[in-house]
Design a protein around this motif. Structure first.
Motif, PDB file in Angstrom:
ATOM      1  N   GLY A  79       0.791  -1.226   0.000  1.00  0.00           N
ATOM      2  CA  GLY A  79       0.000   0.000   0.000  1.00  0.00           C
ATOM      3  C   GLY A  79       0.819   1.269   0.000  1.00  0.00           C
ATOM      4  N   LEU A  80       2.151   1.151  -0.038  1.00  0.00           N
ATOM      5  CA  LEU A  80       3.012   2.337  -0.073  1.00  0.00           C
ATOM      6  C   LEU A  80       3.079   2.893  -1.492  1.00  0.00           C
ATOM      7  CD1 LEU A  80       6.087   1.337   2.128  1.00  0.00           C
ATOM      8  CD2 LEU A  80       4.513   3.219   2.581  1.00  0.00           C
ATOM      9  N   ASP A  81       2.835   4.199  -1.641  1.00  0.00           N
ATOM     10  CA  ASP A  81       2.966   4.800  -2.968  1.00  0.00           C
ATOM     11  C   ASP A  81       4.396   5.312  -3.164  1.00  0.00           C
ATOM     12  OD1 ASP A  81       3.223   7.269  -1.677  1.00  0.00           O
ATOM     13  OD2 ASP A  81       1.158   7.885  -2.082  1.00  0.00           O
ATOM     14  N   ALA A  82       4.642   5.955  -4.284  1.00  0.00           N
ATOM     15  CA  ALA A  82       5.996   6.408  -4.622  1.00  0.00           C
ATOM     16  C   ALA A  82       6.534   7.430  -3.629  1.00  0.00           C
ATOM     17  CB  ALA A  82       6.005   6.997  -6.030  1.00  0.00           C
ATOM     18  N   ASN A  83       5.639   8.119  -2.924  1.00  0.00           N
ATOM     19  CA  ASN A  83       6.045   9.128  -1.946  1.00  0.00           C
ATOM     20  C   ASN A  83       6.049   8.594  -0.519  1.00  0.00           C
ATOM     21  OD1 ASN A  83       6.347  11.274  -3.866  1.00  0.00           O
ATOM     22  ND2 ASN A  83       4.101  11.348  -3.998  1.00  0.00           N
ATOM     23  N   LYS A  84       5.929   7.280  -0.379  1.00  0.00           N
ATOM     24  CA  LYS A  84       5.970   6.599   0.916  1.00  0.00           C
ATOM     25  C   LYS A  84       4.762   6.914   1.800  1.00  0.00           C
ATOM     26  CE  LYS A  84       9.935   4.475   0.341  1.00  0.00           C
ATOM     27  NZ  LYS A  84      10.066   4.716  -1.093  1.00  0.00           N
ATOM     28  N   PHE A  85       3.614   7.105   1.170  1.00  0.00           N
ATOM     29  CA  PHE A  85       2.374   7.250   1.919  1.00  0.00           C
ATOM     30  C   PHE A  85       1.559   5.971   1.769  1.00  0.00           C
ATOM     31  CE2 PHE A  85       3.458  11.719   1.634  1.00  0.00           C
ATOM     32  CZ  PHE A  85       3.006  12.222   2.851  1.00  0.00           C
ATOM     33  N   ALA A 109       6.070  -3.437  15.243  1.00  0.00           N
ATOM     34  CA  ALA A 109       5.856  -3.108  13.834  1.00  0.00           C
ATOM     35  C   ALA A 109       7.208  -2.906  13.170  1.00  0.00           C
ATOM     36  CB  ALA A 109       5.006  -1.845  13.705  1.00  0.00           C
ATOM     37  N   THR A 110       7.301  -3.299  11.905  1.00  0.00           N
ATOM     38  CA  THR A 110       8.606  -3.327  11.250  1.00  0.00           C
ATOM     39  C   THR A 110       8.707  -2.323  10.096  1.00  0.00           C
ATOM     40  OG1 THR A 110       7.887  -5.223   9.909  1.00  0.00           O
ATOM     41  CG2 THR A 110       8.997  -5.702  11.989  1.00  0.00           C
ATOM     42  N   ASN A 111       9.254  -2.732   8.973  1.00  0.00           N
ATOM     43  CA  ASN A 111       9.737  -1.797   7.961  1.00  0.00           C
ATOM     44  C   ASN A 111       8.701  -0.813   7.431  1.00  0.00           C
ATOM     45  OD1 ASN A 111      12.027  -1.085   6.008  1.00  0.00           O
ATOM     46  ND2 ASN A 111      10.322  -1.491   4.625  1.00  0.00           N
ATOM     47  N   THR A 112       7.505  -1.278   7.103  1.00  0.00           N
ATOM     48  CA  THR A 112       6.526  -0.354   6.518  1.00  0.00           C
ATOM     49  C   THR A 112       6.173   0.756   7.495  1.00  0.00           C
ATOM     50  OG1 THR A 112       5.627  -2.067   5.068  1.00  0.00           O
ATOM     51  CG2 THR A 112       4.228  -0.160   5.498  1.00  0.00           C
ATOM     52  N   PHE A 113       6.044   0.425   8.765  1.00  0.00           N
ATOM     53  CA  PHE A 113       5.803   1.458   9.775  1.00  0.00           C
ATOM     54  C   PHE A 113       7.011   2.377   9.912  1.00  0.00           C
ATOM     55  CE2 PHE A 113       2.282  -1.205  10.931  1.00  0.00           C
ATOM     56  CZ  PHE A 113       1.375  -0.364  11.565  1.00  0.00           C
ATOM     57  N   ARG A 114       8.200   1.841   9.672  1.00  0.00           N
ATOM     58  CA  ARG A 114       9.404   2.675   9.773  1.00  0.00           C
ATOM     59  C   ARG A 114       9.468   3.718   8.670  1.00  0.00           C
ATOM     60  NH1 ARG A 114      12.187  -2.387  11.360  1.00  0.00           N
ATOM     61  NH2 ARG A 114      12.906  -2.762   9.232  1.00  0.00           N
ATOM     62  N   VAL A 115       9.023   3.353   7.468  1.00  0.00           N
ATOM     63  CA  VAL A 115       9.240   4.241   6.319  1.00  0.00           C
ATOM     64  C   VAL A 115       8.009   5.042   5.915  1.00  0.00           C
ATOM     65  CG1 VAL A 115      11.024   2.695   5.446  1.00  0.00           C
ATOM     66  CG2 VAL A 115       8.693   2.466   4.579  1.00  0.00           C
ATOM     67  N   ALA A 116       6.815   4.605   6.292  1.00  0.00           N
ATOM     68  CA  ALA A 116       5.598   5.306   5.862  1.00  0.00           C
ATOM     69  C   ALA A 116       5.519   6.688   6.504  1.00  0.00           C
ATOM     70  CB  ALA A 116       4.361   4.490   6.218  1.00  0.00           C
ATOM     71  N   LYS A 117       5.278   7.702   5.693  1.00  0.00           N
ATOM     72  CA  LYS A 117       5.225   9.073   6.198  1.00  0.00           C
ATOM     73  C   LYS A 117       3.956   9.347   7.000  1.00  0.00           C
ATOM     74  CE  LYS A 117       8.180  10.988   2.574  1.00  0.00           C
ATOM     75  NZ  LYS A 117       8.274  11.917   1.421  1.00  0.00           N
ATOM     76  N   ASN A 118       2.926   8.554   6.778  1.00  0.00           N
ATOM     77  CA  ASN A 118       1.686   8.725   7.545  1.00  0.00           C
ATOM     78  C   ASN A 118       1.498   7.590   8.548  1.00  0.00           C
ATOM     79  OD1 ASN A 118       1.352   6.930   5.412  1.00  0.00           O
ATOM     80  ND2 ASN A 118      -0.795   7.469   5.052  1.00  0.00           N
ATOM     81  N   ALA A 119       2.617   7.035   9.010  1.00  0.00           N
ATOM     82  CA  ALA A 119       2.544   5.908   9.943  1.00  0.00           C
ATOM     83  C   ALA A 119       1.972   6.307  11.295  1.00  0.00           C
ATOM     84  CB  ALA A 119       3.924   5.289  10.129  1.00  0.00           C
ATOM     85  N   SER A 120       2.158   7.569  11.699  1.00  0.00           N
ATOM     86  CA  SER A 120       1.720   7.970  13.038  1.00  0.00           C
ATOM     87  C   SER A 120       0.211   7.847  13.201  1.00  0.00           C
ATOM     88  CB  SER A 120       2.172   9.402  13.338  1.00  0.00           C
ATOM     89  OG  SER A 120       1.663  10.299  12.365  1.00  0.00           O
ATOM     90  N   GLN A 121      -0.538   8.229  12.178  1.00  0.00           N
ATOM     91  CA  GLN A 121      -1.992   8.112  12.261  1.00  0.00           C
ATOM     92  C   GLN A 121      -2.422   6.653  12.259  1.00  0.00           C
ATOM     93  OE1 GLN A 121      -4.475  10.371  12.859  1.00  0.00           O
ATOM     94  NE2 GLN A 121      -5.618   8.457  13.061  1.00  0.00           N
ATOM     95  N   LEU A 122      -1.787   5.860  11.400  1.00  0.00           N
ATOM     96  CA  LEU A 122      -2.107   4.433  11.377  1.00  0.00           C
ATOM     97  C   LEU A 122      -1.782   3.792  12.718  1.00  0.00           C
ATOM     98  CD1 LEU A 122      -2.898   1.751  10.111  1.00  0.00           C
ATOM     99  CD2 LEU A 122      -0.598   1.603   9.119  1.00  0.00           C
ATOM    100  N   LEU A 123      -0.675   4.204  13.314  1.00  0.00           N
ATOM    101  CA  LEU A 123      -0.268   3.619  14.590  1.00  0.00           C
ATOM    102  C   LEU A 123      -1.337   3.841  15.654  1.00  0.00           C
ATOM    103  CD1 LEU A 123       2.035   2.173  16.111  1.00  0.00           C
ATOM    104  CD2 LEU A 123       2.892   4.429  16.734  1.00  0.00           C
TER     105      LEU A 123
END
Length: 497
Positions: A48-54, A86-100
């Motif tokens: 689900g990560l796009d080119a901009n890491k969202f 949580a591992t890599n996708t949470f590490r790199v996703a720019k909107n990970a805080s809301q998902l968390l």
């Protein structure tokens, strides 16, 4: 807390990977783990990560739905019996805080985002506990959805760990969009993987270990496919990988793959995982590899068991950092002693347990001066930087950020620091730590004056000091006056009586 831990008979680990989310449960019997139930869902969060890491809303919803189901299974578990990472996708996703935040609400338990090397360390812990005891060194390779971990260890102790930003999901999406497989795509994926591995190759070639082990879904799937199709007698081999590669090329499309041992949800990410594994075999000189049963979630469970039985790797890490950065042990003990006194005055007003608050204070106090090894000027900032950015085995990224905040806020102005709200326990811990350091500035074993700290309301503190003592200690009196001003600038009241 220890009494509560002694009564816990079942613990659980949740692994939020880039490809799959997993829940593993285990009974605790006489200090041993007996795994008895597990859940797995192919969430494919990394897809689900796009080119901009969202992360897309669809991927986030898949994650939330899965965690709600996991949360139902964990209903009734005490907080100290569950650890979610949580591992890599949470590490790199720019909107990970809301998902968390949404993910924690769905699961019902806190979720820790762990760094790549910390993930590697816990993978090795999980793998090694499931293997026969051996004196020789092992290489463990764990190809996840978004990252691949390489670990060399001996016994149950990891010795060298690396995490590379490549995984079966990310590589499959990058080189095999829509599942299309061509010779050129396979070559490009293999070259890209080899290029990443080249950075760590000098320390991971066959000269440094005697046995290769693969962990997690990709390694187990490769081993099963190779075995069931008669390309080896049960191990992953380079010949077996090449045989599988030929079958992928023949199928031309991952959706059309028909192989014994290949599940539907694994087919979509098999090409990327295969190319990474093949590149690792060729770059590191691996001839054969066994697939292990243990992985990250088992490592999390063994870590959790260790914490319950007071064998916390984080304690070892703090002691190691004190040695590495030549911290003053005697001064740390002086500050700790006074901090414990202050904590005893106010711990019944905290949301966290006394033991938890004490643990945070001990860690922060023992590390608060490590920055002096860099420079005395602004050492609190140097200390905080080290704590936040260094590899600290056992600590999650969020724990390091919290610890860094406590260390950064130990002295001087507070106005440039993002402090927790007035009602938050960590603000009180900062108050306790600052006052303890202030009264032990002389670095002598002389007993401090009689002191009592009161938390009269959120953001309102009162320090009672032995009558007449300040009149004979003008330096401390001046520093306390400054301390009151520092707190006033961030709308926190500190009064003396």
């Amino acid at each position: 807390m220890s009494n509560q831990n002694n009564s816990i008979s079942e613990i659980a680990a949740v692994d939020l990977g880039s490809n799959s989310f997993r829940l593993q449960l285990a009974h605790v019997v006489d200090g041993q783990l007996f795994f008895h139930d597990s859940l797995r869902e192919a969430v494919r969060l990394g897809a689900g990560l796009d080119a901009n890491k969202f992360l897309s809303s669809e991927a986030q919803q898949r994650a939330i739905d899965c965690l709600r189901r996991f949360g139902e299974r964990l209903r009734g578990f005490p907080p100290q019996a569950v650890r979610a990472v949580a591992t890599n996708t949470f590490r790199v996703a720019k909107n990970a805080s809301q998902l968390l935040a949404d993910a924690e609400a769905a699961l019902g338990f806190p979720i820790e985002i762990i760094a790549g090397r910390e993930e590697a360390r816990m993978i090795y812990v999980g793998v090694s506990h499931g293997l026969p005891i051996a004196e020789h060194k092992r290489l463990v390779i764990d190809i996840g959805g978004g990252s691949t971990e390489f670990i060399i260890g001996q016994g149950i102790a990891p010795q060298r760990m690396e995490s590379l930003y490549m995984g079966c999901v990310s590589f499959s999406l990058r080189f095999f969009p829509d599942g299309k497989i061509t010779e050129r795509a396979l070559e490009q994926a293999e070259i890209a993987a080899a290029s990443e591995i080249q950075n760590i190759r000098p320390h991971f070639t066959a000269a440094h270990w005697q046995e290769a082990v693969g962990s997690s879904g990709t390694a187990r799937a490769l081993g099963e496919i190779i075995r069931l199709n008669g390309w080896s007698e049960g191990e992953i081999t380079l010949d077996g990988l090449n045989q599988l590669r030929a079958q992928l090329l023949k199928a031309r499309d991952s959706k059309k793959l028909q192989l014994e041992g290949l599940s539907t949800d694994r087919a979509a990410v098999l090409p990327g995982g295969l190319c990474i594994m093949k590149a690792a075999f060729e770059a590191l000189g691996i001839t054969r590899m066994t697939a292990a049963t243990g992985a990250l979630r088992e490592g999390v469970l063994y870590e959790l068991l260790g914490r319950m039985e007071h064998h916390d790797i984080r304690e070892h890490t703090v002691r190691s950092f004190m040695r590495r950065y030549h911290a003053d042990h005697a001064q740390a003990k002086r500050v700790q002693k006074l901090a414990e006194q202050f904590l005893s005055h106010i711990s019944d007003q905290l949301r966290m347990s006394h033991d938890t608050a004490r643990q945070w204070l001990h860690w922060a106090i023992r590390l608060h001066e490590i920055g002096i090894s860099i420079a005395h000027s602004g050492y609190h900032k140097h200390s905080a930087y080290i704590v936040e950015n260094a590899d600290m085995p056992g600590f999650s990224r969020m724990e390091q950020e919290t610890l860094s905040l406590l260390v950064r806020a130990q002295r001087r102005s507070l106005s440039k620091i993002t402090l927790p709200p007035a009602e938050h326990d960590y603000l009180t811990l900062i108050m306790v730590m600052r006052l303890s350091i202030l009264f032990q500035r002389n670095r002598l074993d002389d007993a401090p004056p009689q002191l009592h700290l009161y938390r009269e309301a959120p953001g309102h503190y009162r320090l009672q000091i032995q009558a007449g003592w300040l009149a004979h200690n003008p330096l401390t009196q001046a520093e306390l006056s400054n301390e009151i001003d520092y707190w006033q600038l961030v709308n926190v009241s500190l009064k003396l009586s």
